[in-house]
Design an enzyme around this catalytic site. Structure first.
Site, short mmCIF file in Angstrom:
data_model
loop_
_atom_site.label_atom_id
_atom_site.label_comp_id
_atom_site.label_asym_id
_atom_site.label_seq_id
_atom_site.Cartn_x
_atom_site.Cartn_y
_atom_site.Cartn_z
N LYS A 13 35.28 39.46 36.94
CA LYS A 13 33.48 38.58 36.77
C LYS A 13 32.63 40.40 36.08
O LYS A 13 32.11 40.02 35.85
CB LYS A 13 33.15 37.91 37.87
CG LYS A 13 31.99 36.50 38.02
CD LYS A 13 31.29 36.22 39.48
CE LYS A 13 31.83 36.73 40.17
NZ LYS A 13 30.56 37.34 41.36
N ARG A 88 25.42 30.33 45.32
CA ARG A 88 26.18 30.00 46.30
C ARG A 88 26.34 29.51 46.64
O ARG A 88 27.94 28.40 47.15
CB ARG A 88 26.70 31.25 47.33
CG ARG A 88 27.08 32.49 47.43
CD ARG A 88 27.25 33.22 48.25
NE ARG A 88 26.98 34.82 47.95
CZ ARG A 88 27.85 35.53 47.27
NH1 ARG A 88 29.24 34.84 47.60
NH2 ARG A 88 28.27 36.66 47.64
N ARG A 123 47.02 46.24 44.06
CA ARG A 123 46.36 47.58 43.92
C ARG A 123 46.31 48.24 44.65
O ARG A 123 46.99 48.04 46.41
CB ARG A 123 44.81 46.83 44.22
CG ARG A 123 44.58 45.63 42.91
CD ARG A 123 42.88 45.72 43.05
NE ARG A 123 42.15 45.12 44.33
CZ ARG A 123 40.89 44.31 43.91
NH1 ARG A 123 39.74 44.29 42.83
NH2 ARG A 123 40.33 44.55 45.12
N ARG A 156 44.06 49.03 49.87
CA ARG A 156 42.72 48.57 51.21
C ARG A 156 43.46 47.42 51.85
O ARG A 156 43.77 46.63 51.49
CB ARG A 156 41.91 47.92 50.10
CG ARG A 156 40.33 49.09 49.89
CD ARG A 156 39.63 47.92 49.10
NE ARG A 156 39.30 47.07 49.16
CZ ARG A 156 38.71 46.47 48.72
NH1 ARG A 156 37.29 46.44 47.64
NH2 ARG A 156 38.46 45.18 48.89
N ARG A 167 39.85 34.49 51.30
CA ARG A 167 38.88 34.83 51.12
C ARG A 167 38.36 33.44 49.56
O ARG A 167 37.99 32.93 48.80
CB ARG A 167 38.62 35.92 50.47
CG ARG A 167 38.85 37.23 50.83
CD ARG A 167 38.16 38.11 50.53
NE ARG A 167 37.27 38.52 49.74
CZ ARG A 167 37.55 39.30 48.48
NH1 ARG A 167 37.79 40.33 48.60
NH2 ARG A 167 36.22 39.52 47.71
#
Ligand SMILES: [Zn+2]
Length: 210
Positions: A13, A88, A123, A156, A167
């Site tokens: 996004k 949201r 990542r 991370r 999430r």
């Protein structure tokens, strides 16, 4: 042009918002950034927000709405804006028209959960220079070592599979009703977000100009 950009964490996004903002010369308004900005500038609202957050509370819809009202008065919004991270939930979506008027479109960037998990858990970042890598799609020359500065790469904490899955679950639960809300209003355009950045971008432009 005024539109909302919806997409799960890791859907790309931010990348698309940046490109769209440049392409149409419109502002990119991220409510997360707005909150951080108010706090950093220690505005009256910022002080109020930090207090709520320190107490572990959630910033109310009313505060976010007030912040948004101020933001869209700024000069860079004269041609329009992209709303990122807002609304949201359905009450926010219902209240949005009172703040910004009629939206031109709601763009939902849709990526399968398995692809998001793959993207995010792979990542790796350099704690020293900030370079980002991906174990499969953008690996460093030497495994686990930064090409740029030789530092050991790290993952991370938030990028582990369980956290990413959680999430995504939260995202689907809260966002699905917002998506339905805009579908019923005939404003929704769903874009497949698993291809190349440029292809996704042109699909969004096409949907906006339909
Ligand atoms: Zn580095």
């Amino acid at each position: 042009m005024k539109f909302v950009l919806i997409g799960c964490p890791g859907a790309g996004k931010g990348t698309q918002a940046k490109k769209l903002s440049k392409h149409y010369d419109i502002a990119h308004i991220s409510t997360g950034d707005l909150l951080r900005d108010q706090i950093a500038r220690k505005t009256e609202l910022g002080v109020e927000i930090s207090k709520i957050m320190e107490e572990g509370g959630l910033v109310s819809d009313e505060i976010v709405a007030r912040m948004l009202k101020g933001r869209i008065q700024e000069a860079d919004c004269k041609n329009g804006y992209i709303l990122d991270g807002y609304p949201r939930n359905v009450p926010q979506a219902q209240g949005l028209e009172d703040i910004v008027g009629k939206l031109d479109k709601v763009i939902c960037i849709d990526v399968e959960d398995s692809k998001i998990i793959d993207r995010m858990t792979g990542r790796r970042g350099c704690p020293k220079c900030g370079s980002m890598y991906h174990v499969r799609y953008n690996p460093p020359k030497i495994e686990g070592v930064c090409d740029n500065c030789g530092e050991k790469l790290i993952q991370r904490k938030d990028d582990n599979e369980e956290t990413v899955k959680n999430r995504l679950d939260v995202y689907h639960k809260t966002t699905a009703p917002v998506i339905d809300f805009y579908k019923e209003k005939g404003l929704l355009a769903t874009i497949v977000g698993s291809g190349e950045i440029e292809d996704i971008f042109s699909d969004i432009v096409k949907a906006l100009e339909e």
